[in-house]
Design an enzyme around this catalytic site. Structure first.
Site, mmCIF file in Angstrom:
data_model
loop_
_atom_site.group_PDB
_atom_site.id
_atom_site.type_symbol
_atom_site.label_atom_id
_atom_site.label_comp_id
_atom_site.label_asym_id
_atom_site.label_seq_id
_atom_site.Cartn_x
_atom_site.Cartn_y
_atom_site.Cartn_z
ATOM 1 N N LYS A 193 2.842 2.189 -7.536
ATOM 2 C CA LYS A 193 3.377 3.135 -6.553
ATOM 3 C C LYS A 193 4.698 2.570 -6.058
ATOM 4 C CE LYS A 193 3.886 4.342 -2.691
ATOM 5 N NZ LYS A 193 5.235 4.609 -2.131
ATOM 6 N N GLU A 268 2.448 -9.833 -0.036
ATOM 7 C CA GLU A 268 3.735 -10.538 0.083
ATOM 8 C C GLU A 268 4.523 -9.790 1.143
ATOM 9 O OE1 GLU A 268 4.473 -13.202 -1.536
ATOM 10 O OE2 GLU A 268 3.055 -13.185 -3.198
ATOM 11 N N CYS A 302 13.298 -10.513 1.667
ATOM 12 C CA CYS A 302 12.214 -11.019 2.515
ATOM 13 C C CYS A 302 12.465 -12.461 2.932
ATOM 14 C CB CYS A 302 10.883 -10.898 1.790
ATOM 15 S SG CYS A 302 10.929 -11.624 0.159
ATOM 16 N N GLU A 399 12.103 -9.607 12.130
ATOM 17 C CA GLU A 399 12.796 -9.404 10.857
ATOM 18 C C GLU A 399 13.696 -8.169 10.972
ATOM 19 O OE1 GLU A 399 10.507 -8.116 7.396
ATOM 20 O OE2 GLU A 399 11.552 -9.642 6.242
HETATM 21 P P1 NAD Z 1 7.035 -0.898 3.646
HETATM 22 O O1 NAD Z 1 5.897 -1.740 4.032
HETATM 23 O O2 NAD Z 1 7.482 0.165 4.560
HETATM 24 O O3 NAD Z 1 6.749 -0.168 2.248
HETATM 25 C C1 NAD Z 1 6.354 -0.874 1.111
HETATM 26 C C2 NAD Z 1 5.550 0.036 0.214
HETATM 27 O O4 NAD Z 1 4.348 0.394 0.882
HETATM 28 C C3 NAD Z 1 6.242 1.348 -0.138
HETATM 29 O O5 NAD Z 1 5.943 1.682 -1.478
HETATM 30 C C4 NAD Z 1 5.581 2.332 0.813
HETATM 31 O O6 NAD Z 1 5.585 3.662 0.323
HETATM 32 C C5 NAD Z 1 4.168 1.797 0.861
HETATM 33 N N1 NAD Z 1 3.390 2.190 2.042
HETATM 34 C C6 NAD Z 1 3.839 2.550 3.269
HETATM 35 N N2 NAD Z 1 2.806 2.864 4.082
HETATM 36 C C7 NAD Z 1 1.674 2.685 3.355
HETATM 37 C C8 NAD Z 1 0.277 2.826 3.643
HETATM 38 N N3 NAD Z 1 -0.152 3.229 4.836
HETATM 39 N N4 NAD Z 1 -0.611 2.528 2.667
HETATM 40 C C9 NAD Z 1 -0.189 2.108 1.457
HETATM 41 N N5 NAD Z 1 1.116 1.982 1.119
HETATM 42 C C10 NAD Z 1 2.042 2.248 2.055
HETATM 43 O O7 NAD Z 1 8.172 -1.945 3.326
HETATM 44 P P2 NAD Z 1 9.666 -1.651 2.893
HETATM 45 O O8 NAD Z 1 10.368 -1.144 4.101
HETATM 46 O O9 NAD Z 1 9.682 -0.839 1.643
HETATM 47 O O10 NAD Z 1 10.154 -3.120 2.502
HETATM 48 C C11 NAD Z 1 10.594 -4.023 3.449
HETATM 49 C C12 NAD Z 1 9.551 -5.069 3.755
HETATM 50 O O11 NAD Z 1 9.089 -5.695 2.559
HETATM 51 C C13 NAD Z 1 10.120 -6.191 4.584
HETATM 52 O O12 NAD Z 1 9.245 -6.548 5.631
HETATM 53 C C14 NAD Z 1 10.255 -7.348 3.604
HETATM 54 O O13 NAD Z 1 10.280 -8.592 4.169
HETATM 55 C C15 NAD Z 1 9.100 -7.114 2.707
HETATM 56 N N6 NAD Z 1 9.297 -7.786 1.403
HETATM 57 C C16 NAD Z 1 8.577 -8.931 1.122
HETATM 58 C C17 NAD Z 1 8.776 -9.608 -0.077
HETATM 59 C C18 NAD Z 1 8.010 -10.871 -0.411
HETATM 60 O O14 NAD Z 1 7.997 -11.269 -1.562
HETATM 61 N N7 NAD Z 1 7.355 -11.505 0.535
HETATM 62 C C19 NAD Z 1 9.692 -9.124 -0.990
HETATM 63 C C20 NAD Z 1 10.405 -7.970 -0.671
HETATM 64 C C21 NAD Z 1 10.188 -7.302 0.531
#
Ligand code: NAD
Length: 497
Positions: A193, A268, A302, A399
């Site tokens: 997804k 992650e 991240c 963040e």
């Molecule tokens: P997000 O959590 O908003 O979304 C991530 C994914 O989750 C998307 O595909 C989104 O559609 C999905 N999602 C949203 N709500 C959901 C739910 N209720 N149930 C299941 N899936 C759901 O994050 P983002 O804004 O896309 O990305 C930014 C975040 O990701 C930051 O906090 C960043 O630090 C983190 N990140 C972490 C790493 C790592 O390796 N630790 C790497 C990249 C990004």
């Protein structure tokens, strides 16, 4: 004055009509519209133009994708020889190479990432990930463990089954492959997804996987919103494992969703990583890496070094160097090879970052450079450096996920350590020092999944990647990822006469 490229790409850029695509989901053996028939738009954040209409998958589509993945797991893919799995991953790597210009263009338009960065970093990492895990496919084995004299006792590592992979928008293709490649190497099948803001390269990878000879249903891609498609995948009773990269808030939600069938989960999540500069450091190198550490990918990383802890003796000189670097960064058209920094991924993300900049000003931090939207078209924010940041301020604890550095002065090692470890995150940290004893002391006491010394930011698929607390749990990459996608089974064979 900053040397920015003229921000005229909205006028200069091709019209939406030239680019408009219609992208269906990829379930089983090919593309299909969403069950609802609905589509959502994905935009080019550099031009604000609609790039594609994408099938809006929901729970009905997730159900179909999980059924396809289950059928493939119980069928052809589940019976493929391990070496065949590796060969299929190598063929996929070849197809990525052959189609790399298209993948780079799609990724850049969908996410706003500069093509130069994708070419230098994301694409090579994708190829490395696919070939690295291709090598593992036929080396995932158990052990003979001599527990008894009257039984042959051994373990095997079995694929966990159907994997739900939910990924963010900051490295859409690379993070997708960080999950898909090890899952497929282990013999699992996947429902991917992608983030609703950046679904295009994941869908193209699904097509390339079919072309590479992965059987129908092995890799399914269901684009859609998190609260519908993502939640349906996390909740699904026939999904055995969810691997998630994204925000801590959604990570918590995923854990709750996964409780239904107690599926395994890897998270992650975010970070507020400290980059610590001691007075004996090579200041030019530290300032260069600190700038890249927070401004690379417009700070949407991240492990971004968003808190730069600088010893008071070198504070002013370091800030001068950092600010000069920030001002020299060229923002502009991501397709221009000379562009160092593209836009943020969306209007919402830009507003979030601008709001945090206001918070920082109101909290009393000093804006050393940047702090504003860049231009009026595209979601660009100028590289921003705050000085005089205090540890308790929100810009030091939360963040931001944008090009905003907080410089925090310190006096001695103990203070630096207290500041570095003083957030709810535990993802990464950097140390700059020529003192080998200090480096070892510090690396041992930093609470982070990765510690960089006299460098900041590199990752390698051979090394474990992940964090603790609000940075999540579990490790991707390396041999650790194989544990995410397999279950050990103990077998007893009675050898009594
Ligand atoms: P997000 O959590 O908003 O979304 C991530 C994914 O989750 C998307 O595909 C989104 O559609 C999905 N999602 C949203 N709500 C959901 C739910 N209720 N149930 C299941 N899936 C759901 O994050 P983002 O804004 O896309 O990305 C930014 C975040 O990701 C930051 O906090 C960043 O630090 C983190 N990140 C972490 C790493 C790592 O390796 N630790 C790497 C990249 C990004």
């Amino acid at each position: 004055m900053p040397i920015y490229a003229p921000n005229n790409i909205c006028e200069a850029f091709v019209s939406a009509q030239d680019l408009a695509l219609r992208e269906d989901a990829l379930i089983g053996r090919g593309r299909r519209p969403a069950v609802s028939g609905r589509y959502f738009n994905t935009l080019d954040p550099a031009t604000e133009q609609t790039l594609a209409q994408v099938a809006e998958g929901e729970s009905a589509d997730v159900n179909e994708a999980v059924a396809a993945a289950r059928a493939a797991f119980e069928g052809e893919w589940g019976h493929a020889r391990p070496a065949e799995r590796g060969h299929a991953l190598l063929r996929l790597a070849d197809l990525v190479r052959q189609n790399q210009e298209e993948l780079i263009a799609l990724e850049s338009h969908d996410s706003g990432k500069p093509v130069s960065a994708i070419r230098r970093q994301d694409l090579p990492a994708v190829l490395d990930t696919l070939t690295y895990y291709a090598g593992w496919a036929d080396k995932i084995h158990g052990q003979v463990i001599p527990a008894r004299t009257d039984a042959l006792t051994y373990t095997v590592r079995e694929p966990i089954g159907v994997v739900g992979a939910i990924v963010p928008w900051n490295f859409p293709l690379m993070i997708s492959m960080w999950k898909v490649a090890p899952a497929l190497a282990c013999g699992c099948t996947v429902v991917l997804k992608p983030a609703e803001l950046t679904p295009l390269t994941a869908l193209r990878m699904g097509e390339l996987a079919l072309q590479a000879g992965f059987p129908s249903g092995v890799l399914n891609v269901v684009p859609g919103y998190g609260r519908t498609a993502g939640a349906a995948l996390a909740e699904h009773p026939d999904v055995d494992k969810v691997t998630f990269t994204g925000s801590p808030a959604v990570g918590r939600q995923i854990l709750r969703s996964a409780a239904g069938n107690l599926k395994r989960v890897t998270l992650e999540l975010g970070g507020k990583s400290a980059n610590i500069v001691f007075p004996d450091a090579d200041l030019a190198a530290a300032a260069k890496a600190a700038s890249a550490g927070i401004f690379f990918n417009s700070g949407q990383v991240c492990s971004a070094g968003s808190r730069i802890l600088v010893h008071r003796d070198i504070h002013d000189e370091f800030v001068e160097r950092l600010v000069a670097r920030a001002r020299a960064l060229r923002l502009g058209d991501p397709r221009d090879a000379g562009t160092a920094m593209g836009p943020l991924v969306s209007a919402g993300q830009m507003q979030r970052v601008l709001d945090y900049i206001e918070v920082g000003k109101n909290e009393g931090a000093t804006l050393a450079t940047g702090g504003t939207r860049h231009g009026s078209c595209g979601y660009f924010v100028s590289p921003t450096v705050f000085t005089g940041v205090e540890h308790g301020m929100r810009i030091s604890q939360e963040e931001i996920f944008g090009p905003v550095a907080s410089v925090i002065p310190f006096t001695d090692e103990e203070e630096a350590l207290r500041l570095a470890n003083g957030t709810s995150y535990r993802l990464a940290a950097g140390i700059w020092s020529a003192d080998i004893a200090r480096v070892h002391r510090f690396a041992a006491r930093l609470k982070a999944g990765t510690v960089w010394v006299n460098t900041f930011g590199p990752t390698d698929v051979r090394l474990p990647w992940g964090g603790a607390r609000e940075s999540g749990f579990g490790r991707e990459h390396g041999e650790s990822a194989l544990e995410n996608f397999t279950e050990p089974k103990a077998v007893w064979i009675n050898t009594r006469a």
